[in-house]
Design a protein around this motif. Structure first.
Motif, mmCIF file in Angstrom:
data_model
loop_
_atom_site.group_PDB
_atom_site.id
_atom_site.type_symbol
_atom_site.label_atom_id
_atom_site.label_comp_id
_atom_site.label_asym_id
_atom_site.label_seq_id
_atom_site.Cartn_x
_atom_site.Cartn_y
_atom_site.Cartn_z
ATOM 1 N N SER A 2 0.751 -1.107 0.074
ATOM 2 C CA SER A 2 -0.080 0.040 -0.021
ATOM 3 C C SER A 2 0.880 1.348 0.030
ATOM 4 N N VAL A 3 1.944 1.122 0.572
ATOM 5 C CA VAL A 3 2.888 2.369 0.630
ATOM 6 C C VAL A 3 3.393 2.562 -0.760
ATOM 7 N N PHE A 4 3.685 1.509 -1.658
ATOM 8 C CA PHE A 4 3.855 1.775 -3.133
ATOM 9 C C PHE A 4 2.932 2.276 -3.749
ATOM 10 N N GLY A 5 1.713 2.111 -3.555
ATOM 11 C CA GLY A 5 0.546 2.445 -4.264
ATOM 12 C C GLY A 5 0.511 4.029 -3.951
ATOM 13 N N ILE A 6 0.498 4.528 -2.644
ATOM 14 C CA ILE A 6 0.412 5.867 -2.119
ATOM 15 C C ILE A 6 1.658 6.823 -2.910
ATOM 16 N N VAL A 7 2.733 6.051 -2.919
ATOM 17 C CA VAL A 7 3.731 6.922 -3.545
ATOM 18 C C VAL A 7 3.496 7.002 -4.873
ATOM 19 N N MET A 8 3.025 6.245 -5.551
ATOM 20 C CA MET A 8 2.535 6.360 -7.108
ATOM 21 C C MET A 8 1.569 7.271 -7.325
ATOM 22 N N PHE A 9 0.728 7.327 -6.438
ATOM 23 C CA PHE A 9 -0.362 8.376 -6.506
ATOM 24 C C PHE A 9 0.164 9.544 -6.252
ATOM 25 N N LEU A 10 0.886 9.642 -5.375
ATOM 26 C CA LEU A 10 1.606 11.154 -5.144
ATOM 27 C C LEU A 10 2.419 11.461 -6.231
ATOM 28 N N LEU A 11 3.365 10.595 -6.721
ATOM 29 C CA LEU A 11 4.183 10.958 -7.991
ATOM 30 C C LEU A 11 3.471 11.196 -9.257
ATOM 31 N N ILE A 12 2.201 10.541 -9.542
ATOM 32 C CA ILE A 12 1.574 10.845 -10.684
ATOM 33 C C ILE A 12 0.825 12.233 -10.544
ATOM 34 N N GLY A 13 0.146 12.308 -9.246
ATOM 35 C CA GLY A 13 -0.390 13.417 -8.906
ATOM 36 C C GLY A 13 0.358 14.689 -8.924
ATOM 37 N N GLY A 14 1.424 14.711 -8.352
ATOM 38 C CA GLY A 14 2.459 15.938 -8.505
ATOM 39 C C GLY A 14 2.977 16.171 -9.933
ATOM 40 N N MET A 15 3.249 15.092 -10.751
ATOM 41 C CA MET A 15 3.673 15.473 -12.228
ATOM 42 C C MET A 15 2.227 15.972 -12.949
ATOM 43 N N ALA A 16 0.940 15.595 -12.597
ATOM 44 C CA ALA A 16 -0.217 16.251 -13.344
ATOM 45 C C ALA A 16 -0.523 17.768 -12.570
ATOM 46 N N PHE A 17 0.279 18.005 -11.428
ATOM 47 C CA PHE A 17 0.032 19.398 -10.725
ATOM 48 C C PHE A 17 0.992 20.117 -11.631
#
Length: 51
Positions: A2-17
């Motif tokens: 689940s930590v990997f999923g949270i990190v991927m979510f934050l990474l993709i969200g940050g790139m989109a931002f």
């Protein structure tokens, strides 16, 4: 896992931002400015036909 999923979510969200920030801060105003200058430029249809 689940930590990997949270990190991927934050990474993709940050790139989109940052992509949206770039588009709204630079690309869209640049595109609008080019469009305004294109509309303000006088048309030279008649001069081109004479040559």
């Amino acid at each position: 896992m689940s930590v990997f999923g949270i990190v991927m979510f934050l990474l993709i969200g940050g790139m989109a931002f940052w992509m949206l920030l770039f588009l709204l801060g630079f690309a869209v105003p640049f595109w609008i400015t080019l469009g305004v200058f294109e509309k303000m430029r006088p048309k030279r249809i008649l001069e081109d036909e004479e040559e």
